[in-house]
Scaffold this motif. Structure first.
Motif, PDB file in Angstrom:
ATOM      1  N   VAL A  14      36.872  46.745  44.780  1.00  0.00           N
ATOM      2  CA  VAL A  14      38.258  46.784  44.301  1.00  0.00           C
ATOM      3  C   VAL A  14      38.975  45.530  44.795  1.00  0.00           C
ATOM      4  CG1 VAL A  14      40.471  48.002  44.365  1.00  0.00           C
ATOM      5  CG2 VAL A  14      38.330  49.312  44.270  1.00  0.00           C
ATOM      6  N   SER A  19      40.391  45.295  38.319  1.00  0.00           N
ATOM      7  CA  SER A  19      38.979  45.409  38.700  1.00  0.00           C
ATOM      8  C   SER A  19      38.306  46.584  37.990  1.00  0.00           C
ATOM      9  CB  SER A  19      38.846  45.650  40.206  1.00  0.00           C
ATOM     10  OG  SER A  19      39.244  44.529  40.938  1.00  0.00           O
ATOM     11  N   ALA A  21      36.034  48.209  39.319  1.00  0.00           N
ATOM     12  CA  ALA A  21      35.953  49.216  40.387  1.00  0.00           C
ATOM     13  C   ALA A  21      37.191  50.109  40.396  1.00  0.00           C
ATOM     14  CB  ALA A  21      35.784  48.533  41.743  1.00  0.00           C
ATOM     15  N   ALA A  40      36.583  43.451  49.920  1.00  0.00           N
ATOM     16  CA  ALA A  40      35.733  42.420  50.521  1.00  0.00           C
ATOM     17  C   ALA A  40      36.155  41.972  51.916  1.00  0.00           C
ATOM     18  CB  ALA A  40      35.669  41.212  49.596  1.00  0.00           C
ATOM     19  N   MET A  44      41.675  40.671  50.671  1.00  0.00           N
ATOM     20  CA  MET A  44      41.734  41.625  49.565  1.00  0.00           C
ATOM     21  C   MET A  44      42.505  42.900  49.941  1.00  0.00           C
ATOM     22  SD  MET A  44      40.229  40.393  46.978  1.00  0.00           S
ATOM     23  CE  MET A  44      39.448  38.820  46.721  1.00  0.00           C
ATOM     24  N   VAL A  65      29.879  42.196  52.011  1.00  0.00           N
ATOM     25  CA  VAL A  65      28.464  42.579  51.866  1.00  0.00           C
ATOM     26  C   VAL A  65      27.495  41.448  52.210  1.00  0.00           C
ATOM     27  CG1 VAL A  65      28.871  44.441  50.207  1.00  0.00           C
ATOM     28  CG2 VAL A  65      28.442  42.103  49.371  1.00  0.00           C
ATOM     29  N   ALA A  93      30.454  40.977  42.649  1.00  0.00           N
ATOM     30  CA  ALA A  93      29.742  39.762  42.239  1.00  0.00           C
ATOM     31  C   ALA A  93      30.473  38.558  42.798  1.00  0.00           C
ATOM     32  CB  ALA A  93      29.684  39.669  40.715  1.00  0.00           C
ATOM     33  N   MET A 143      26.933  47.209  38.376  1.00  0.00           N
ATOM     34  CA  MET A 143      27.580  46.679  37.164  1.00  0.00           C
ATOM     35  C   MET A 143      26.886  45.385  36.736  1.00  0.00           C
ATOM     36  SD  MET A 143      29.958  48.818  36.582  1.00  0.00           S
ATOM     37  CE  MET A 143      29.540  50.268  37.554  1.00  0.00           C
ATOM     38  N   TYR A 145      25.682  42.602  33.255  1.00  0.00           N
ATOM     39  CA  TYR A 145      26.212  41.963  32.042  1.00  0.00           C
ATOM     40  C   TYR A 145      25.034  41.427  31.226  1.00  0.00           C
ATOM     41  CZ  TYR A 145      28.744  38.653  29.095  1.00  0.00           C
ATOM     42  OH  TYR A 145      29.224  37.957  28.023  1.00  0.00           O
ATOM     43  N   TYR A 155      27.454  31.060  32.300  1.00  0.00           N
ATOM     44  CA  TYR A 155      27.212  32.196  33.198  1.00  0.00           C
ATOM     45  C   TYR A 155      26.162  31.817  34.246  1.00  0.00           C
ATOM     46  CZ  TYR A 155      27.958  37.132  34.187  1.00  0.00           C
ATOM     47  OH  TYR A 155      28.316  38.312  34.768  1.00  0.00           O
ATOM     48  N   LYS A 162      22.271  38.738  37.844  1.00  0.00           N
ATOM     49  CA  LYS A 162      22.333  40.006  37.088  1.00  0.00           C
ATOM     50  C   LYS A 162      20.927  40.477  36.694  1.00  0.00           C
ATOM     51  CE  LYS A 162      26.738  40.786  37.136  1.00  0.00           C
ATOM     52  NZ  LYS A 162      27.202  41.647  38.247  1.00  0.00           N
ATOM     53  N   THR A 193      38.994  40.010  34.215  1.00  0.00           N
ATOM     54  CA  THR A 193      39.158  40.335  35.637  1.00  0.00           C
ATOM     55  C   THR A 193      39.105  39.036  36.431  1.00  0.00           C
ATOM     56  OG1 THR A 193      36.788  40.524  35.995  1.00  0.00           O
ATOM     57  CG2 THR A 193      37.935  42.548  35.334  1.00  0.00           C
ATOM     58  N   LEU A 194      39.337  39.180  37.724  1.00  0.00           N
ATOM     59  CA  LEU A 194      39.270  38.022  38.625  1.00  0.00           C
ATOM     60  C   LEU A 194      37.893  37.352  38.559  1.00  0.00           C
ATOM     61  CD1 LEU A 194      41.396  36.990  40.629  1.00  0.00           C
ATOM     62  CD2 LEU A 194      40.226  38.280  42.426  1.00  0.00           C
ATOM     63  N   ALA A 195      36.842  38.158  38.654  1.00  0.00           N
ATOM     64  CA  ALA A 195      35.482  37.608  38.653  1.00  0.00           C
ATOM     65  C   ALA A 195      35.206  36.885  37.331  1.00  0.00           C
ATOM     66  CB  ALA A 195      34.457  38.718  38.884  1.00  0.00           C
ATOM     67  N   PHE A 202      35.248  31.650  29.746  1.00  0.00           N
ATOM     68  CA  PHE A 202      35.228  33.101  29.543  1.00  0.00           C
ATOM     69  C   PHE A 202      36.245  33.531  28.481  1.00  0.00           C
ATOM     70  CE2 PHE A 202      37.026  37.272  30.343  1.00  0.00           C
ATOM     71  CZ  PHE A 202      35.892  38.066  30.315  1.00  0.00           C
TER      72      PHE A 202
HETATM   73  P1  NAD Z   1      36.589  41.720  40.242  1.00  0.00           P
HETATM   74  O1  NAD Z   1      36.846  40.321  40.662  1.00  0.00           O
HETATM   75  O2  NAD Z   1      37.749  42.610  40.116  1.00  0.00           O
HETATM   76  O3  NAD Z   1      35.500  42.404  41.169  1.00  0.00           O
HETATM   77  C1  NAD Z   1      34.524  41.673  41.856  1.00  0.00           C
HETATM   78  C2  NAD Z   1      34.555  42.197  43.260  1.00  0.00           C
HETATM   79  O4  NAD Z   1      33.512  41.632  44.067  1.00  0.00           O
HETATM   80  C3  NAD Z   1      35.882  41.895  43.965  1.00  0.00           C
HETATM   81  O5  NAD Z   1      36.454  43.096  44.426  1.00  0.00           O
HETATM   82  C4  NAD Z   1      35.462  41.025  45.116  1.00  0.00           C
HETATM   83  O6  NAD Z   1      36.288  41.174  46.257  1.00  0.00           O
HETATM   84  C5  NAD Z   1      34.068  41.552  45.358  1.00  0.00           C
HETATM   85  N1  NAD Z   1      33.294  40.681  46.243  1.00  0.00           N
HETATM   86  C6  NAD Z   1      33.017  39.357  46.105  1.00  0.00           C
HETATM   87  N2  NAD Z   1      32.346  38.911  47.194  1.00  0.00           N
HETATM   88  C7  NAD Z   1      32.198  39.982  48.021  1.00  0.00           C
HETATM   89  C8  NAD Z   1      31.623  40.170  49.312  1.00  0.00           C
HETATM   90  N3  NAD Z   1      31.041  39.148  49.975  1.00  0.00           N
HETATM   91  N4  NAD Z   1      31.656  41.406  49.866  1.00  0.00           N
HETATM   92  C9  NAD Z   1      32.236  42.441  49.227  1.00  0.00           C
HETATM   93  N5  NAD Z   1      32.816  42.326  48.012  1.00  0.00           N
HETATM   94  C10 NAD Z   1      32.800  41.105  47.427  1.00  0.00           C
HETATM   95  O7  NAD Z   1      35.817  41.582  38.838  1.00  0.00           O
HETATM   96  P2  NAD Z   1      35.047  42.676  37.963  1.00  0.00           P
HETATM   97  O8  NAD Z   1      34.880  42.035  36.631  1.00  0.00           O
HETATM   98  O9  NAD Z   1      35.707  43.985  38.080  1.00  0.00           O
HETATM   99  O10 NAD Z   1      33.618  42.721  38.632  1.00  0.00           O
HETATM  100  C11 NAD Z   1      32.980  43.924  39.048  1.00  0.00           C
HETATM  101  C12 NAD Z   1      31.526  43.910  38.632  1.00  0.00           C
HETATM  102  O11 NAD Z   1      31.448  44.046  37.213  1.00  0.00           O
HETATM  103  C13 NAD Z   1      30.781  42.633  38.978  1.00  0.00           C
HETATM  104  O12 NAD Z   1      29.455  42.943  39.339  1.00  0.00           O
HETATM  105  C14 NAD Z   1      30.791  41.895  37.651  1.00  0.00           C
HETATM  106  O13 NAD Z   1      29.761  40.943  37.544  1.00  0.00           O
HETATM  107  C15 NAD Z   1      30.571  43.067  36.726  1.00  0.00           C
HETATM  108  N6  NAD Z   1      30.850  42.809  35.306  1.00  0.00           N
HETATM  109  C16 NAD Z   1      32.024  42.267  34.925  1.00  0.00           C
HETATM  110  C17 NAD Z   1      32.255  42.034  33.578  1.00  0.00           C
HETATM  111  C18 NAD Z   1      33.543  41.400  33.118  1.00  0.00           C
HETATM  112  O14 NAD Z   1      33.589  40.910  31.990  1.00  0.00           O
HETATM  113  N7  NAD Z   1      34.603  41.436  33.915  1.00  0.00           N
HETATM  114  C19 NAD Z   1      31.277  42.363  32.623  1.00  0.00           C
HETATM  115  C20 NAD Z   1      30.094  42.935  33.053  1.00  0.00           C
HETATM  116  C21 NAD Z   1      29.879  43.153  34.407  1.00  0.00           C
END
Ligand code: NAD
Length: 268
Positions: A14, A19, A21, A40, A44, A65, A93, A143, A145, A155, A162, A193-195, A202
């Motif tokens: 989160v 997010s 999450a 994280a 955060m 992590v 991620a 999660m 992709y 990517y 992934k 999202t942020l990621a 993107f």
């Molecule tokens: P998000 O930025 O909200 O979430 C990514 C999370 O990873 C953040 O909460 C961040 O703090 C955490 N993180 C990064 N480094 C970390 C660490 N060292 N320890 C603990 N946490 C850490 O973005 P999101 O899109 O919600 O991503 C969540 C998951 O969904 C990821 O695995 C992402 O690859 C996957 N995903 C995202 C999409 C998309 O389009 N947004 C599509 C498919 C899959």
């Protein structure tokens, strides 16, 4: 009907209210689960804590992590708080920004290591740390992709992470089945999202997605939350090692249909 009544869930990843999450946390909460979230680290916490408070969640713990000690500590805290855990969500991620644009062959050894460590290995680390407190019938999920399977510009190293994460999901499913633990992944379409913002270009990918995918709609964190409830619930009690696509059918399309206003050559 509440599908997760009496289940304890810990959700990693989160960062803010966009997010995935967080979408999952809300859906689990609506379905009656006792939800805990992890973020994280200090930076955060500012956003994660008020979100947790908005749902009355009391387990809100940091875990970077990339650090084994953090993983051990969060599992111990989960044991003290919940006793046993039924659901673990890995929605984490990270790759250095420079690795998410430009030529893939420029990926450095260090960026590769960081991306694979945080985005893929961590699922193994979390599964191992939580195994002693997982209740039989527990459900773990990650999660992923579509870039794990097909080339998506920019990517880059995250696609490799992934692919590893998807196979880790299968190997954990193979390994943990004897403990009555299921392990699956959700492959979501693009969500802002942020990621996602860290992946160069993107925005363009996101814009075109709804035109190309069979359902012609964008994907939301609520969509992913709903699928996660299914994978967490007893409705999926014999589902393990699977990748569940929440992408409006995008992954089945080989060639996109012309959009109605695209012109085209016409018939004979
Ligand atoms: P998000 O930025 O909200 O979430 C990514 C999370 O990873 C953040 O909460 C961040 O703090 C955490 N993180 C990064 N480094 C970390 C660490 N060292 N320890 C603990 N946490 C850490 O973005 P999101 O899109 O919600 O991503 C969540 C998951 O969904 C990821 O695995 C992402 O690859 C996957 N995903 C995202 C999409 C998309 O389009 N947004 C599509 C498919 C899959």
């Amino acid at each position: 009907m509440k599908l997760l009544e009496g289940k304890n869930a810990v959700i990693f990843g989160v960062a803010n209210n966009r997010s995935i999450a967080w979408g999952i946390a809300q859906a689990f909460h609506e379905h009656g689960a006792n939800v805990g979230i992890s973020y994280a680290g200090e930076m955060m916490e500012k956003r994660a804590r008020p979100l947790a408070e908005s749902l009355g969640l009391t387990f809100v713990e940091p875990c970077d992590v990339s650090k084994d000690d953090d993983i051990t500590a969060v599992a111990e805290k989960a044991k003290a708080h919940f006793g046993q855990v039924d659901i673990l969500v890995h929605a984490i991620a990270f790759a250095p920004r420079e690795a998410l644009s430009g030529d893939f062959h420029q990926t450095s050894r260090e960026d590769f290591r960081v991306a694979l460590d945080i985005s893929a290995y961590s699922f193994i680390g979390l599964a191992r740390a939580f195994l002693p407190i997982l209740r039989p019938g527990a459900s773990l999920m990650s999660m992923t992709y579509y870039a794990a399977e097909k080339v998506v510009p920019n990517y880059n190293v995250m696609a490799i992470a992934k692919a590893a994460l998807e196979n880790i999901t299968r190997y954990l499913a193979g390994d943990l089945g004897k403990h009555g633990v299921r392990v699956n992944a959700i492959s979501a379409g693009p969500i802002r999202t942020l990621a996602a913002a860290g992946v160069s270009g993107f925005r363009g990918l996101y814009k075109r997605f709804a035109e190309v995918s069979p359902l012609r709609q964008e994907i939301t964190i609520e969509d992913v939350g709903g699928a996660a409830v299914f994978l967490a619930s007893d409705l999926s009690s014999k589902v393990s090692g699977e990748i569940l696509y929440v992408d409006g059918g995008f992954n089945i399309v080989a060639i996109a249909e012309d959009s109605p206003d695209a012109g085209g050559e016409g018939g004979e």
